[in-house]
Design a protein around this motif. Structure first.
Motif, short mmCIF file in Angstrom:
data_model
loop_
_atom_site.label_atom_id
_atom_site.label_comp_id
_atom_site.label_asym_id
_atom_site.label_seq_id
_atom_site.Cartn_x
_atom_site.Cartn_y
_atom_site.Cartn_z
N HIS A 40 66.72 45.77 101.84
CA HIS A 40 67.74 46.01 102.87
C HIS A 40 68.76 47.02 102.38
N GLU A 41 69.21 46.84 101.15
CA GLU A 41 70.24 47.74 100.61
C GLU A 41 69.72 49.15 100.45
N LYS A 42 68.45 49.29 100.08
CA LYS A 42 67.87 50.63 99.90
C LYS A 42 67.98 51.43 101.20
N VAL A 43 67.62 50.80 102.31
CA VAL A 43 67.65 51.49 103.60
C VAL A 43 69.08 51.59 104.13
N ALA A 44 69.81 50.48 104.10
CA ALA A 44 71.17 50.47 104.64
C ALA A 44 72.08 51.40 103.83
N GLY A 45 71.93 51.41 102.53
CA GLY A 45 72.74 52.28 101.68
C GLY A 45 72.47 53.74 101.95
N ALA A 46 71.21 54.08 102.15
CA ALA A 46 70.86 55.47 102.45
C ALA A 46 71.39 55.87 103.82
N ASN A 50 74.20 58.82 104.65
CA ASN A 50 73.97 59.89 105.61
C ASN A 50 75.05 59.93 106.67
N GLU A 51 75.48 58.76 107.13
CA GLU A 51 76.53 58.71 108.15
C GLU A 51 77.84 59.23 107.61
#
Length: 55
Positions: A40-46, A50-51
């Protein structure tokens, strides 16, 4: 072939669907919980990075 769901991939998919990390379905302290959270953190952090760059 292993048909068991991969907690890491499940966590990544949850983050892509914008499901909050608190929705981790695994027992706190278990290996699966940690793997789900890492995915979850890998995707959410990326996504957050980006945001913050305005993309």
């Amino acid at each position: 072939m292993n048909s068991d769901p991969d907690p890491f991939e499940q966590g990544q998919n949850a983050a892509r669907q914008k499901i909050p990390a608190e929705a981790n379905p695994y027992q706190d302290g278990s290996d699966e919980h940690a793997l789900w959270a890492a995915g979850h953190e890998k995707v959410a952090g990326a996504r957050e990075a980006n945001e913050s760059e305005g993309t």
